[in-house]
Design an enzyme around this catalytic site. Structure first.
Site, short mmCIF file in Angstrom:
data_model
loop_
_atom_site.label_atom_id
_atom_site.label_comp_id
_atom_site.label_asym_id
_atom_site.label_seq_id
_atom_site.Cartn_x
_atom_site.Cartn_y
_atom_site.Cartn_z
N TRP A 319 0.84 -1.20 0.00
CA TRP A 319 0.00 0.00 0.00
C TRP A 319 0.87 1.25 0.00
CZ3 TRP A 319 -0.38 4.12 3.41
CH2 TRP A 319 -1.48 4.96 3.22
N HIS A 320 2.01 1.16 0.69
CA HIS A 320 2.87 2.33 0.78
C HIS A 320 3.55 2.66 -0.54
CE1 HIS A 320 2.35 1.93 5.13
NE2 HIS A 320 2.74 3.18 5.19
N GLY A 321 3.84 1.68 -1.31
CA GLY A 321 4.50 1.98 -2.57
C GLY A 321 4.56 0.76 -3.46
N TYR A 453 4.21 11.32 2.63
CA TYR A 453 3.12 10.38 2.43
C TYR A 453 2.21 10.74 1.25
CZ TYR A 453 3.46 6.60 5.73
OH TYR A 453 3.84 5.44 6.34
N PHE A 456 2.18 8.19 -1.47
CA PHE A 456 1.52 6.90 -1.27
C PHE A 456 0.04 7.05 -1.58
CE2 PHE A 456 4.93 6.74 2.17
CZ PHE A 456 5.87 6.31 1.26
#
Lengths: 456, 362
Positions: A319-321, A453, A456
């Site tokens: 999900w973050h990257g 963020y 993301f």
């Protein structure tokens, strides 16, 4: 538009708040003001993605409406699929193609799509609503408050991830209700705390950290540089993201809305499970409620627990990257959480200081994976950290690192400030105002740095 | 969460007046601090762009040259100038003034990109008119293939000062950097702060000569390749297709700069002497590309009646490590030698006595 810009602080926010309260007597009108302000805020970056944003919101609402009439979960499954498809297309398509290329050896084309800002956040919020519908835990809302639940600009770009039942009912409340001055006063202070953390600390850390990680792409760092880079990034990431959250919570309070807590001084954690109860809380809660527990959680035996944890944390990383280093970071934490749980079951707790040290070292290693451009670079930095390339060089910018560390562990969370600590003391008002003014002067120097963020 | 959906808590309702006073105090202090800072900046006006600012003796008290030099231009104290990157900054205008019978300012800046140099030339043109002598210190920024897409350095360029709109200036002055420069300027008026560089833009920005260490310099010069004397090889020929594929977008701007100058302006293009270690190695494709760029610059110079003097060659000067602090920056005595040799080279077409430069276009 960035929270920490003069355009936002001196122009957009005062106008938006003024219009909102001017329209406060009419629910329809003040919602209209908030929607218009939010679309302007979002469109400031790239107006091309406004149709996508509105499209996902409208589609999700229509699927929910269909579900209400059809009494079958098919529309909701379709709704979840649509949101996942949007997220997958814009965020993960090229990653999947690159991964497929690496496995098959075939030369595959790339889409090179621009990532719509905030898509991970607003897609997750819409998915959470649709899943709650399946569980019978979400009513059909009128379109306007439903749209606002996703659109409302303080949390639109980078959270906190809000659940519909936390926010939609608040839109019906008159923002002029009792406690107005307190909400605005506390909102101003919390916003200022975030503003200062971002401008005076996180962005200065970025000036140190970014060149060092770039340098690591071309060769190994010295022992001192590696520690400077990793400690600097650890504080930068927390200060940057928690600053965004505080500015979001502070802004929302000025509109009479309460957003959930997202950070609770995570670098004080004495074990990894506690870290995840303190770090990016709204994402942790989302993953717990919509992934970890449905996968079996901790109540279906140890094997199922390990699998659920690893899948959840692997997807948390993804999900973050869109990159394997992010997946590895998630799995690293998955391993840590499983180990932590089994260790705690042994009933032989570490002394708090030892637990804290182990946890922080574990988290630091994870941040190397999180920040490095690839596994080779991460490996090189980790090697430098343990002195494989010698023990040369010193940790630099010690004063800034100390200031960042003290701020990270001493400054209370937004909700601690809101619920317990802030009092209407005149000196606090003047002090916070001066700090906010200094930050305004500071951000006027040039193009502000975006929040980490946002990618993301 | 507290304030669950608007039912105020006991605390919230108990001190509404205190919170009202808190909010009023916050806004009052916030507005007062910012207003005071803004009025101070406008009155001190360190960039000399505000019509109603105080009549102060404004000096260069900051090395944010892109902000400070416009007032040097607008002072109209100079009729000639040098433009370029850090390799041109050590050329002392005072050495040039006499021989050229001109009043020089050195407007070169560190890493000044071609577009920024053109912007400065246009600014001088609009505010002063054609210079008596224009010296362009040519570096590879003029041959950069991405000059058109990378017009500014990441540190930023204050376009708002260089445009002709005085009104947008007010949007960019409320910041701590300008505030700090304004404080320094007040400090200068009070004798507490010295001007940072001379008003004609000259600064000895290299470290003091007595601290020079050739071993350290050698380390910086040769940190990217083994130390060697460059062979005397011609650049390899480029095919016509390769030549056609080369792109030097900044040369169009150089052409425009030189074309807009009247015949009365003495136009000089000077390749500054960077160390051979950083010049393209003889015999390589890079050398061929640079030779092609130099040829195109020579064509522009011939067309516009400009002179070209080339110190960017392999010469006793550029081969000697002890002449340099690093690959790009020569030492002060070398700068003075260049400044002394430049006028006769321009005015009398005098050749270099020691082969350190070539008159490419006379």
């Amino acid at each position: 538009m960035l929270f920490q810009s003069q355009a936002y602080v001196l122009v957009f926010l005062p106008i938006a708040v003024a219009c909102y309260y001017a329209a406060a007597g009419s629910e329809r009108l003040r919602h209209g003001v908030l929607i218009a302000a939010s679309l302007f805020f979002y469109g400031w970056w790239d107006a091309r993605f406004i149709p996508l944003l509105i499209g996902q919101i409208t589609a999700s609402w229509l699927f929910a409406l269909w579900h209400e009439r059809a009494r079958t979960n098919v529309p909701l499954v379709l709704g979840v699929a649509v949101n996942l498809a949007a997220l997958g297309t814009f965020k993960y398509l090229d990653f999947l193609l690159a991964s497929a290329e690496a496995v098959t050896g075939l030369a595959l084309p790339r889409a090179h799509l621009v990532l719509p800002i905030g898509i991970s956040f607003f897609s997750f919020q819409l998915i959470s609503y649709l899943v709650d519908r399946m569980r019978g835990q979400a009513p059909i809302y009128p379109f306007r408050p439903f749209a606002l639940f996703v659109l409302v600009f303080p949390h639109l770009i980078a959270g906190p991830i809000v659940r519909h039942n936390e926010l939609v009912p608040q839109f019906a409340l008159d923002p002029r209700r009792a406690g107005l001055a307190e909400r605005i006063g506390i909102g101003l202070v919390i916003f200022t705390v975030g503003f200062a953390k971002k401008v005076l600390l996180a962005d200065r850390l970025a000036e140190i950290v970014d060149p060092l990680f770039s340098q690591a792409n071309g060769g190994s760092l010295s022992f001192g540089d590696a520690w400077t880079a990793v400690l600097g990034f650890s504080f930068q990431l927390f200060l940057d993201f928690s600053a965004y959250t505080e500015m979001a919570i502070g802004t929302a309070l000025m509109f009479g809305l309460v957003l959930p807590e997202n950070f609770r001084r995570p670098y004080l954690s004495t074990d990894l499970r506690e870290f995840w109860r303190r770090w990016h809380i709204s994402l942790s809660n989302f993953l717990r409620d919509y992934l970890y527990i449905p996968l079996g959680g901790s109540r279906a035996g140890p094997l199922r627990y390990v699998a659920a944890t690893m899948v959840t944390m692997g997807l948390c990383g993804l999900w973050h990257g869109a990159g394997w280093t992010f997946v590895a970071w998630g799995l690293w934490h998955g391993i840590g959480l499983v180990t932590c749980r089994f260790w705690q079951r042994l009933g032989r707790p570490l002394p708090a200081i030892a637990g804290w040290a182990v946890t922080m070292l574990f988290v630091l290693v994870g941040w190397v994976l999180f920040r490095a451009s690839g596994f080779a670079v991460a490996g090189s930095i980790l090697s430098s950290l343990v002195g494989v390339s010698g023990f040369g060089g010193k940790i630099q910018h010690v004063a800034l690192l100390i200031a960042a560390s003290l701020t990270s562990v001493l400054v209370p969370s937004a909700h601690e400030m809101k619920d317990r600590l802030l009092k209407p003391i005149p000196a606090l008002a003047v002090g916070a105002a001066i700090l906010a003014a200094i930050c305004v002067l500071e951000v006027g120097k040039g193009a502000p740095l975006t929040f980490i963020y946002f990618q993301f | 969460m507290r304030w669950p959906l608007g039912n105020r808590t006991k605390d919230a309702g108990s001190k509404p007046k205190s919170w009202r006073r808190f909010v009023v105090l916050f806004f009052a202090a916030f507005v007062e601090v910012l207003a005071a800072a803004y009025v101070f900046i406008l009155l001190v006006d360190p960039y000399d762009i505000i019509p109603f600012s105080l009549p102060l003796d404004r000096r260069i008290v900051s090395i944010s040259f892109s902000f400070m030099y416009p007032q040097v231009v607008r002072s109209r104290r100079f009729d000639s100038y040098i433009i370029g990157t850090s390799t041109s900054r050590l050329i002392d205008p005072e050495i040039l003034n006499g021989p050229f019978q001109a009043r020089f300012t050195n407007l070169a800046m560190n890493s000044m990109l071609a577009w920024e140099q053109k912007t400065m030339v246009d600014y001088f043109q609009r505010h002063v008119g054609p210079p008596k002598v224009l010296i362009v210190g040519i570096d590879l920024v003029w041959c950069a293939p991405d000059a058109d897409t990378h017009r500014h350095n990441p540190v930023g360029w204050p376009d708002w000062i260089y445009d002709d709109n005085p009104w947008n200036d007010y949007l960019y002055l409320l910041n701590s950097a300008t505030f700090e420069i304004a404080v320094r300027l007040v400090g200068f008026q009070l004798g507490l702060y010295r001007e940072r560089i001379r008003f004609d833009g000259y600064e000895e920005f290299t470290p003091p000569e007595q601290t020079y260490d050739v071993a350290r310099a050698r380390q910086l010069i040769w940190d990217h390749r083994p130390r060697a004397t460059p062979p005397d090889l011609p650049p390899p020929p480029l095919s016509e297709t390769e030549r056609q594929a080369l792109s030097f977008p900044a040369l169009r701007w150089l052409d425009e700069i030189l074309t807009q100058m009247p015949a009365t302006t003495r136009k000089v293009l000077v390749y500054m002497p960077v160390h051979v270690a950083t010049q393209p190695w003889p015999g390589t494709r890079e050398a061929a590309v640079e030779a092609d760029c130099k040829a195109r610059i020579a064509d522009i110079a011939r067309k516009t009646g400009s002179k070209v003097i080339d110190w960017r060659i392999s010469s006793p000067l550029t081969r000697e490590d002890a002449n340099y602090w690093d690959r790009l920056h020569y030492r002060l005595p070398i700068a003075q030698k260049i400044a002394r040799e430049l006028p006769p080279a321009v005015l009398e077409d005098r050749q270099s006595a020691d082969g350190s430069y070539r008159l490419t276009v006379r």
